[in-house]
Structure formats: C-alpha cells, structure tokens
Motif scaffolding. Structure first.
Motif, PDB file in Angstrom:
ATOM      1  N   LEU A  66      -9.712 -12.364   8.405  1.00 37.93           N
ATOM      2  CA  LEU A  66      -9.928 -12.849   8.769  1.00 37.93           C
ATOM      3  C   LEU A  66     -11.380 -13.080   7.356  1.00 37.93           C
ATOM      4  N   ASP A  67     -11.551 -12.026   6.973  1.00 40.80           N
ATOM      5  CA  ASP A  67     -13.106 -11.850   5.729  1.00 40.80           C
ATOM      6  C   ASP A  67     -12.262 -12.508   4.969  1.00 40.80           C
ATOM      7  N   GLY A  68     -10.689 -12.493   4.989  1.00 38.23           N
ATOM      8  CA  GLY A  68     -10.299 -12.511   2.983  1.00 38.23           C
ATOM      9  C   GLY A  68      -9.678 -11.363   1.972  1.00 38.23           C
ATOM     10  N   GLU A  69     -10.287 -10.338   2.694  1.00 37.52           N
ATOM     11  CA  GLU A  69      -9.220  -9.387   2.709  1.00 37.52           C
ATOM     12  C   GLU A  69      -7.454  -9.493   1.943  1.00 37.52           C
ATOM     13  N   ASP A  70      -7.233  -8.636   0.471  1.00 34.27           N
ATOM     14  CA  ASP A  70      -5.963  -8.488   0.482  1.00 34.27           C
ATOM     15  C   ASP A  70      -5.215  -8.610   1.565  1.00 34.27           C
ATOM     16  N   ALA A  71      -4.307  -8.622   1.464  1.00 32.18           N
ATOM     17  CA  ALA A  71      -3.445  -8.098   3.025  1.00 32.18           C
ATOM     18  C   ALA A  71      -3.175  -6.731   2.637  1.00 32.18           C
ATOM     19  N   LEU A  72      -2.192  -6.674   1.242  1.00 34.52           N
ATOM     20  CA  LEU A  72      -2.071  -5.423   0.840  1.00 34.52           C
ATOM     21  C   LEU A  72      -3.355  -4.165   0.944  1.00 34.52           C
ATOM     22  N   ARG A  73      -4.104  -4.430   0.303  1.00 40.71           N
ATOM     23  CA  ARG A  73      -5.223  -3.441   0.427  1.00 40.71           C
ATOM     24  C   ARG A  73      -5.798  -3.295   2.073  1.00 40.71           C
ATOM     25  N   GLY A  74      -5.847  -4.399   2.620  1.00 43.07           N
ATOM     26  CA  GLY A  74      -6.137  -4.021   4.135  1.00 43.07           C
ATOM     27  C   GLY A  74      -4.452  -2.443   4.644  1.00 43.07           C
ATOM     28  N   ALA A  75      -3.952  -3.289   4.461  1.00 42.18           N
ATOM     29  CA  ALA A  75      -2.534  -2.769   4.792  1.00 42.18           C
ATOM     30  C   ALA A  75      -2.548  -1.076   4.146  1.00 42.18           C
ATOM     31  N   ARG A  76      -2.504  -0.411   3.435  1.00 44.79           N
ATOM     32  CA  ARG A  76      -3.249   0.754   2.944  1.00 44.79           C
ATOM     33  C   ARG A  76      -3.762   1.570   3.220  1.00 44.79           C
ATOM     34  N   THR A  77      -5.182   0.898   3.563  1.00 50.96           N
ATOM     35  CA  THR A  77      -6.327   1.200   4.314  1.00 50.96           C
ATOM     36  C   THR A  77      -5.673   1.730   5.585  1.00 50.96           C
ATOM     37  N   ILE A  78      -5.374   1.089   6.494  1.00 45.30           N
ATOM     38  CA  ILE A  78      -4.706   1.017   7.686  1.00 45.30           C
ATOM     39  C   ILE A  78      -3.781   2.550   7.873  1.00 45.30           C
ATOM     40  N   VAL A  79      -2.596   2.226   6.759  1.00 46.05           N
ATOM     41  CA  VAL A  79      -2.084   3.160   6.590  1.00 46.05           C
ATOM     42  C   VAL A  79      -2.498   4.720   7.004  1.00 46.05           C
ATOM     43  N   ARG A  80      -3.214   4.724   5.278  1.00 47.26           N
ATOM     44  CA  ARG A  80      -4.277   5.902   5.419  1.00 47.26           C
ATOM     45  C   ARG A  80      -4.409   6.286   6.282  1.00 47.26           C
ATOM     46  N   THR A  81      -5.518   5.434   7.562  1.00 47.42           N
ATOM     47  CA  THR A  81      -6.564   5.820   8.378  1.00 47.42           C
ATOM     48  C   THR A  81      -5.584   6.552   9.076  1.00 47.42           C
ATOM     49  N   PHE A  82      -4.040   6.133   9.848  1.00 47.06           N
ATOM     50  CA  PHE A  82      -3.946   6.128  10.946  1.00 47.06           C
ATOM     51  C   PHE A  82      -2.101   6.992  10.370  1.00 47.06           C
ATOM     52  N   ALA A  83      -1.403   6.673   9.974  1.00 47.79           N
ATOM     53  CA  ALA A  83      -0.494   7.470   9.658  1.00 47.79           C
ATOM     54  C   ALA A  83      -0.513   9.026   8.487  1.00 47.79           C
ATOM     55  N   PRO A  84      -0.123   9.780   9.953  1.00 47.65           N
ATOM     56  CA  PRO A  84      -0.140  11.308   8.549  1.00 47.65           C
ATOM     57  C   PRO A  84       0.578  11.565   7.173  1.00 47.65           C
ATOM     58  N   GLU A  85      -0.366  12.069   6.370  1.00 46.43           N
ATOM     59  CA  GLU A  85       0.563  13.186   5.398  1.00 46.43           C
ATOM     60  C   GLU A  85       1.791  13.628   5.459  1.00 46.43           C
ATOM     61  N   PRO A  86       2.825  13.272   4.295  1.00 42.06           N
ATOM     62  CA  PRO A  86       4.125  14.385   5.254  1.00 42.06           C
ATOM     63  C   PRO A  86       3.592  15.745   5.513  1.00 42.06           C
TER      64      PRO A  86
END
Length: 403
Positions: A66-86
């Motif tokens: 909705l805020d016009g952010e780049d979808a890939l950048r937003g997705a990467r932020t979500i991944v780094r926040t919630f998905a654990p590092e190996p």
C-alpha cells in the motif's frame, strides 16, 4: 472494479487443522484504487501462536504494498525478520524449535487493473496460472537470492489476460492425503493442477469463490475430514464483470413508473425484482404477466413469481431483511446452503461483481403496521445496510439509485 477489459475477482477459503481453535494461516485481501493486493501468510506454528506471527507478516506485506515499497525489498525484510538463519537453526535442533522456525511462509500478489501482476513468495508452493483451461508457467518467475534453510525467496512479473485464473495455496493443500492408502505421497502439485483443470472444463464460468471452496473441500476430503495442517487457498479470476440489477419499491411519482420499467427492460445483466408492487408496475408497463409460483418456501417467506425477462421476482422488504441477516452470519468464502428464497437471493448477489440497486421511495402503507417486527427497517435504510455489507465484507461494487 471494472477495468480495461476485465474485472478482478479475488476470493479465498480456509479450513483449520483439526483440533486447533483458529487456523495458523491467514489470507488478506485489499482493493486499493486500481490494484488488488492478496497476501497469503503462514506462521511458524499451527493454531493461535502461528496465527499471531502470520497476522504480523500479513500486515507488514500489505502495508509495504500500500505504501508503494518495492515488493522484493519488503519480502526480504520479512524474511530476515521471521525466517531463522541456517546456523541458528542448527544450534536449535537439539531443543526441537528449528523445525517450527523453518515453516514461516508467505505469498504477496499485487495485480493492477491493466493486467500487470507482481508476485513474490517465500517458503510456499509456487502459484498456478490457468489460461484457456490449461496451466501456464509464470513468465520470469525464479529465485531472488534470499534463503533460509531449504527455503528460497522467489519473485515473478507477468501480464495477465482476460479469463486468466491465478491460484495461490499453502503447503497443507498440496500435502493433503499424505500417508493415506489412496494418496500415500499426498495430493501433490500435479494432483491439484489436474483437479483445477477438470473443474474449469466442467464449468468454464466457475467463480473464484466457488473454485477456492472446492479446492479446500477436496483437500479436506483427502485428509479424511481431519486436516493435518491448515488448508488455505485463494483464487483470482480476471473476466468481464457480472452485473445484477435489484429493483425494490415503487417510484415516488407515478410518472416515473415508465422509467423504472425501461431500466429493467434494457439492463444487460441479471435482473431481480423484490416487491409485489414493483413487479406489478413493471408488468403493467412492459405488458408482461406475473405468475405466482404456488410452492411453500422452506424459509417461510412469501412465494416467488416469474416474469418474462426477469430472473427472479420475490417479496420486498421481508425478503431483503432476511437476506441481510443471512449474509451477516455467513463468513466470506463460505457456501450459502439455505434453500429458501433468502438463500437463493444471497447466492445471486454473491455470484455477481457489480450490484446495482434501484430503490423506489414511495412509502408502502403496509410497512406502517405496528404489528410488524421492530427490526423490519424502512426500505431505504435496509438497502443501504445491505449495500454496505456487500461492499465491505464481500468486496462487491455497489451502486444505489433512488427513484
């Protein structure tokens, strides 16, 4: 939302894992100007704890779009926040938390009315595109470099065409039936694809709501009605808008009776008349007789009638009031199973994209009877509430004209 060539119908259906209070996955849909945004998100666990995480993921993804952010950048932020590092996952394998952490997943789809589609996902089953009854590969769809454990972030762009269907789902649908005698390896992507092709071939005009419901119910059947995981599916259908005209109430001035009848005669979609007086006016002006169907209604409502050129004729305020109550207690995506006139009208409204009400403003003396129920509203207020319900809960395009 009428567009250059098609309407975007977006619907979803969900059944939670057996034994859980609430599903751990969510599907968020939002219309914003010329765009339709759909987010399918799953938390780290099942039930309430997973639901909390998926609600946050869904909210973040929706607001990025909705805020016009780049979808890939937003997705990467979500991944780094919630998905654990190996490395962190390996450290946690001994206490059993790593398996839960790896299951965070989401799909973000942003489709413009021009047909431009942007889709990004992580840890979910790649989506399906059906065109002409056949599955088509997503153009330019591949991994985007971000990964956590065995999951990778993927993204794609393409231009949709009229009559395209996009099917999004979570892993529970694809793995349904796992270890059963009939499907020991699960339903699988090929099984889901074949089922969708068969349903579209059987009914080329099947709505997004109906297809999503059928997919989820079939997945539940695969699990012998005891789902081992949440079952969530969203379908987007791009097509010409389906229109329905609902006329209720006589015009304020008798001179406008002819105008009302002409609107009914010329309307290019489905036609529904709610009200005996309204039906008599249209019948008189167009010279088409009204025939009452002498059959008891299962819901206890007055009998329906038939008229040439009109799909259904019902009683007015009582019926509309029952339809409103029925839609208020029906969850979006759920099937309306009531067999009475209220169920028939509710299904007609839900099966259309554009609902146009023409409301006569002449007061019916019968509605001033003090013996009528208190909840029986004036026609204008009732139609306004019904229109708001269709627009906000069921995402219909509603137009109301008073005459």
């Amino acid at each position: 939302m009428e567009t250059t060539g098609f309407f975007i119908e977006a619907e979803s259906c969900q059944i939670g894992r057996k034994g859980e209070t609430v599903p751990g996955e969510i599907c968020v849909q939002r219309r914003h100007g010329n765009r339709t945004i759909v987010v399918l998100a799953g938390g780290a666990e099942q039930g309430v704890r997973g639901r909390v995480t998926s609600e946050v993921i869904g909210s973040m993804a929706l607001h990025y779009a909705l805020d016009g952010e780049d979808a890939l950048r937003g997705a990467r932020t979500i991944v780094r926040t919630f998905a654990p590092e190996p490395e962190r996952s390996r450290d946690r394998e001994e206490d059993g938390t790593a398996a839960a952490e790896r299951t965070v997943s989401f799909t973000m789809l942003d489709i413009h009315r021009s047909g431009r589609v942007r889709i990004t996902g992580f840890g979910t089953v790649p989506c399906m595109l059906f065109r002409g009854g056949r599955e088509m590969p997503f153009p330019q769809c591949g991994t985007a470099g971000e990964e956590a454990g065995e999951c990778r972030l993927w993204s794609g762009d393409f231009r949709a065409e009229p009559e395209d269907r996009i099917v999004l789902m979570t892993g529970g649908v694809v793995s349904s039936g796992l270890l059963t005698r009939r499907l020991p390896g699960g339903w699988g992507r090929d099984g889901v694809t074949g089922y969708c092709r068969a349903e579209i071939a059987q009914n080329p005009l099947i709505s997004a709501r109906e297809l999503a419901r059928k997919i989820v119910e079939r997945a539940e059947l695969n699990d012998l009605f005891a789902p081992k995981r949440d079952l969530t599916c969203a379908v987007l259908y791009l097509r010409q808008p389906r229109r329905i005209l609902v006329c209720s109430g006589p015009p304020f001035k008798e001179q406008k009776d002819e105008i009302l009848a002409d609107m009914v005669a010329r309307y290019p979609g489905t036609k529904l008349i709610c009200g005996g007086t309204t039906a008599q006016i249209v019948s008189r002006e167009l010279g088409r007789p009204v025939s009452v169907v002498l059959r008891r209604d299962p819901a206890g409502l007055p009998p329906t009638s038939t008229m040439e050129g009109v799909d259904l004729v019902t009683e007015g305020v009582l019926t509309l009031n029952r339809v409103k109550s029925l839609l208020e207690r029906t969850a979006p995506g759920a099937e309306v199973k009531e067999k009475g006139t209220d169920g028939v009208v509710a299904r007609m409204l839900l099966d259309h994209d554009v609902v146009e009400f023409v409301v006569g403003t002449r007061i019916n003396p019968l509605h001033q009877d003090p013996n009528l129920p208190v909840e029986l509203e004036l026609r204008r207020n009732l139609v306004k509430r019904l229109g708001d319900l269709l627009e906000k809960r069921y995402r219909k395009e509603v137009r109301i004209q008073y005459i």
